[in-house]
Scaffold this active site. Sequence first.
Site, PDB file in Angstrom:
ATOM      1  N   LYS A  24      15.781 -13.503  34.595  1.00 62.55           N
ATOM      2  CA  LYS A  24      15.989 -14.949  34.411  1.00 62.55           C
ATOM      3  C   LYS A  24      15.136 -15.458  33.252  1.00 62.55           C
ATOM      4  CE  LYS A  24      13.645 -17.974  37.262  1.00 62.55           C
ATOM      5  NZ  LYS A  24      12.799 -18.955  36.559  1.00 62.55           N
ATOM      6  N   ASN A  25      13.845 -15.111  33.277  1.00 62.41           N
ATOM      7  CA  ASN A  25      12.920 -15.699  32.318  1.00 62.41           C
ATOM      8  C   ASN A  25      13.033 -15.111  30.921  1.00 62.41           C
ATOM      9  OD1 ASN A  25      12.159 -17.439  34.266  1.00 62.41           O
ATOM     10  ND2 ASN A  25      10.221 -16.403  34.766  1.00 62.41           N
ATOM     11  N   ARG A  96      12.955 -26.550  34.189  1.00 62.98           N
ATOM     12  CA  ARG A  96      11.879 -26.777  33.254  1.00 62.98           C
ATOM     13  C   ARG A  96      12.006 -25.931  31.982  1.00 62.98           C
ATOM     14  NH1 ARG A  96       6.827 -25.942  31.648  1.00 62.98           N
ATOM     15  NH2 ARG A  96       5.490 -27.778  31.641  1.00 62.98           N
ATOM     16  N   ASP A 120       6.504 -30.407  38.945  1.00 66.56           N
ATOM     17  CA  ASP A 120       7.481 -29.792  39.834  1.00 66.56           C
ATOM     18  C   ASP A 120       6.748 -29.202  41.016  1.00 66.56           C
ATOM     19  OD1 ASP A 120       6.382 -27.467  38.914  1.00 66.56           O
ATOM     20  OD2 ASP A 120       8.065 -26.940  37.646  1.00 66.56           O
ATOM     21  N   ASP A 309       4.423 -14.836  39.846  1.00 67.17           N
ATOM     22  CA  ASP A 309       5.753 -14.908  40.462  1.00 67.17           C
ATOM     23  C   ASP A 309       5.935 -13.903  41.604  1.00 67.17           C
ATOM     24  OD1 ASP A 309       6.335 -16.907  38.685  1.00 67.17           O
ATOM     25  OD2 ASP A 309       7.543 -15.679  37.345  1.00 67.17           O
TER      26      ASP A 309
HETATM   27  N1  EPU Z   1      -0.083 -24.809  30.563  1.00 66.95           N
HETATM   28  C1  EPU Z   1      -0.734 -25.904  30.070  1.00 66.95           C
HETATM   29  N2  EPU Z   1      -0.357 -26.403  28.863  1.00 66.95           N
HETATM   30  C2  EPU Z   1       0.665 -25.879  28.147  1.00 66.95           C
HETATM   31  C3  EPU Z   1       1.342 -24.754  28.661  1.00 66.95           C
HETATM   32  C4  EPU Z   1       0.946 -24.248  29.885  1.00 66.95           C
HETATM   33  O1  EPU Z   1      -1.654 -26.423  30.690  1.00 66.95           O
HETATM   34  O2  EPU Z   1       0.958 -26.382  27.048  1.00 66.95           O
HETATM   35  C5  EPU Z   1      -0.510 -24.255  31.852  1.00 66.95           C
HETATM   36  C6  EPU Z   1       0.534 -24.439  32.920  1.00 66.95           C
HETATM   37  O3  EPU Z   1       0.390 -25.693  33.550  1.00 66.95           O
HETATM   38  C7  EPU Z   1       0.217 -23.288  33.839  1.00 66.95           C
HETATM   39  C8  EPU Z   1      -0.282 -22.188  32.901  1.00 66.95           C
HETATM   40  O4  EPU Z   1      -0.641 -22.851  31.709  1.00 66.95           O
HETATM   41  O5  EPU Z   1      -0.809 -23.631  34.702  1.00 66.95           O
HETATM   42  C9  EPU Z   1       0.729 -21.084  32.584  1.00 66.95           C
HETATM   43  O6  EPU Z   1       1.887 -21.624  32.052  1.00 66.95           O
HETATM   44  P1  EPU Z   1       2.907 -20.845  31.126  1.00 66.95           P
HETATM   45  O7  EPU Z   1       3.202 -21.690  29.953  1.00 66.95           O
HETATM   46  O8  EPU Z   1       2.405 -19.446  30.876  1.00 66.95           O
HETATM   47  O9  EPU Z   1       4.180 -20.733  32.065  1.00 66.95           O
HETATM   48  P2  EPU Z   1       5.634 -21.285  31.854  1.00 66.95           P
HETATM   49  O10 EPU Z   1       6.139 -20.901  30.500  1.00 66.95           O
HETATM   50  O11 EPU Z   1       5.692 -22.707  32.253  1.00 66.95           O
HETATM   51  C10 EPU Z   1       6.752 -19.070  32.719  1.00 66.95           C
HETATM   52  C11 EPU Z   1       7.797 -18.745  33.753  1.00 66.95           C
HETATM   53  C12 EPU Z   1       7.227 -18.907  35.165  1.00 66.95           C
HETATM   54  C13 EPU Z   1       6.028 -17.985  35.291  1.00 66.95           C
HETATM   55  C14 EPU Z   1       4.999 -18.295  34.174  1.00 66.95           C
HETATM   56  C15 EPU Z   1       3.801 -17.369  34.185  1.00 66.95           C
HETATM   57  C16 EPU Z   1       9.867 -19.336  32.718  1.00 66.95           C
HETATM   58  C17 EPU Z   1      11.052 -20.237  32.690  1.00 66.95           C
HETATM   59  N3  EPU Z   1       8.933 -19.624  33.613  1.00 66.95           N
HETATM   60  O12 EPU Z   1       6.416 -20.449  32.946  1.00 66.95           O
HETATM   61  O13 EPU Z   1       8.240 -18.479  36.059  1.00 66.95           O
HETATM   62  O14 EPU Z   1       5.442 -18.164  36.545  1.00 66.95           O
HETATM   63  O15 EPU Z   1       5.642 -18.215  32.886  1.00 66.95           O
HETATM   64  O16 EPU Z   1       4.203 -16.062  34.082  1.00 66.95           O
HETATM   65  O17 EPU Z   1       9.795 -18.362  31.995  1.00 66.95           O
HETATM   66  C18 EPU Z   1       9.496 -18.478  38.024  1.00 66.95           C
HETATM   67  O18 EPU Z   1      10.330 -17.756  37.462  1.00 66.95           O
HETATM   68  O19 EPU Z   1       9.496 -18.660  39.265  1.00 66.95           O
HETATM   69  C19 EPU Z   1       8.462 -19.134  37.228  1.00 66.95           C
HETATM   70  C20 EPU Z   1       7.803 -20.205  37.644  1.00 66.95           C
END
Ligand code: EPU
Length: 424
Positions: A24-25, A96, A120, A309
Site C-alpha cells: 500500500k505505502n 492522509r 487522525d 505498523d
Molecule cells: N512528522 C512530523 N513532521 C513532519 C513529518 C512527520 O512531526 O513533517 C512526525 C509524524 O507526526 C510522526 C513521525 O514524524 O510522528 C513519522 O512520520 P512519517 O512522516 O515517517 O510517516 P508518514 O509518512 O506520515 C508513513 C506510512 C505510515 C507508517 C509511517 C512510518 C504511508 C501512507 N504511511 O507515514 O503507515 O506508519 O510512514 O513508517 O506511507 C499505515 O500504513 O498504517 C501507516 C500509518
Amino acid sequence: MENEVFKVTGGSRLSGQVHVPGAKNSALKLMTASLLAAGTTQLENVPDIADVEIMAELLTRLGAQVNRDISNSTLEIKIPENIGHRADYDLVRRMRASINVLGPILARCHEVDVALPGGDEIGSRGVDMHIAGLTKMGAEFNSDHGYLIARAPKGLHGARIWLDIPSVGATENILTAAVLAKGETVIENAAREPEIVDLCLMLNKMGAQISGIGTNTISIIGVTKLTATTHEVVGDRIVAGTWAVAAAITQGEVTVTGVNPTHLHIPLEKLMSAGAQIEIANDSFTVRMTQRPNPVEIVTLPYPGFPTDLQPQFIVLNSIANGAAMVTENLFEARFRFTQELARLGADLQIDGHHCLVKGRLQLSAAPVEATDVRAGAALVLAGLIADGVTVVSGVSHIDRGYANFVSNLTSLGATIERTRESI
Ligand code: EPU
C-alpha cells in the site's frame, strides 16, 4: 443503522500458503509520482485496497485517466500535459497519503493547494518537515481556509536538506520535487524504507538521477523532463508481517510469498525469540510455531528498525505470551489507543506514555471491539483468532484500506471468519 463487521471464531490453527500483494505505502506514492510525466504509467502488482481507489479518484480530479484491472493487479495512469493543482479536503481527510501530491504537483506546476490533513486516529502527524524542505528549494508556503498553498513562481532549485527525523512522507515529497528542480538536492537523515527505495527505482526508470538509494543520504540531480514508465510495486512487508504473527499466535505453519524477507529482518528475528521456527527463501518465508509465545520486547523505529505498523500485532502476540514484555512506540503517539479495545478481550496492558507493559494471559476472551485504524483493525482480528468464542470487529473499512482479500485469505488458511452486516 447497519454496520459491516468481521465475526471471528477463535481456536483455529492457521496453516497453508498466502501471497501478499504490492505494498500500500509504495503503490500510493508511485501513483502520485506518475504525475511527474505526461504519458502512460503502468503499475503492476497493485493491491486491491480502498486507498488505491481514493488515490485514483484524486488523480482523476487532477486530470488523469486511471484504468484499473483488478484481475491482473495492474493500474494504467494517463497523465495529460497540463494537470490540476488542487487536492480537495474530502479526499485528503479520507487518506492522509494524499499529501504526497505536494512534491510532484509543485515540481510540474510550480503551484499547489493541498487540504491540510489534520489529526487522525494515530496522532497529529505534522507536515513541518515537508514544508521546511520544499521552502529551502524555493517554494513559498501559506495556509488559507484549511489549505496548504505553495507557490514557486521561479521554479524549484536544489538544496541541502537535513531532516530532524527520517520522515517517510517528507523524504518522498522532497524527492519527487527535487527530480525536476534545477541543480542538486541532498537529503540528509532521509528515510530508507523499502517503499522509498521502490519510489527511487521508479523515478530513475523515468529518467531521474537519484543516487544513495536505500541509504540515509540521498542525492538527486534535477532533470528537465521525465518519461512515463512501467513498474512493479514492491511486496507488502507489513501485510506479510501480519500473516507471520497470525501463524505464530495460532501455533500454525504458514508460508508467506511475494515479499523480500530481508525487509522484515527484525520482526522475523523477534518471532524467533518468541519461539517460532522461520525458514527464509528468496521471496518467501515460512513461520512454524509449536509453543505458547515467549514475550518479546519491541521498540519501534524508522527502517531498518522495528516498524510501527507491526506494533499492534506484536502487542497481541505478547498478550498471550508466557511472561511480560515492554512495547515502546516512538513514531505515533496515539498508536496505543487500540489497546483499550484489546483490553476488552481480556489482555493485561498498562500504558505509561509511549510504553505499554503487556502481561501475557493464557487466552483472550471474545467480545465486540472496534477497529480505529488499519493496523489496529488487523491486530484485533488476530486477537479474535486466539480468543474463546466469537469476536465481532466493527470499523472494518479501516482494514479494507490496507488489506486486500483479508477474509478470504484468512479462510484459506483455516480461520473461521465472516464479513457480515450488523445493526448498531
Ligand atoms: N512528522 C512530523 N513532521 C513532519 C513529518 C512527520 O512531526 O513533517 C512526525 C509524524 O507526526 C510522526 C513521525 O514524524 O510522528 C513519522 O512520520 P512519517 O512522516 O515517517 O510517516 P508518514 O509518512 O506520515 C508513513 C506510512 C505510515 C507508517 C509511517 C512510518 C504511508 C501512507 N504511511 O507515514 O503507515 O506508519 O510512514 O513508517 O506511507 C499505515 O500504513 O498504517 C501507516 C500509518
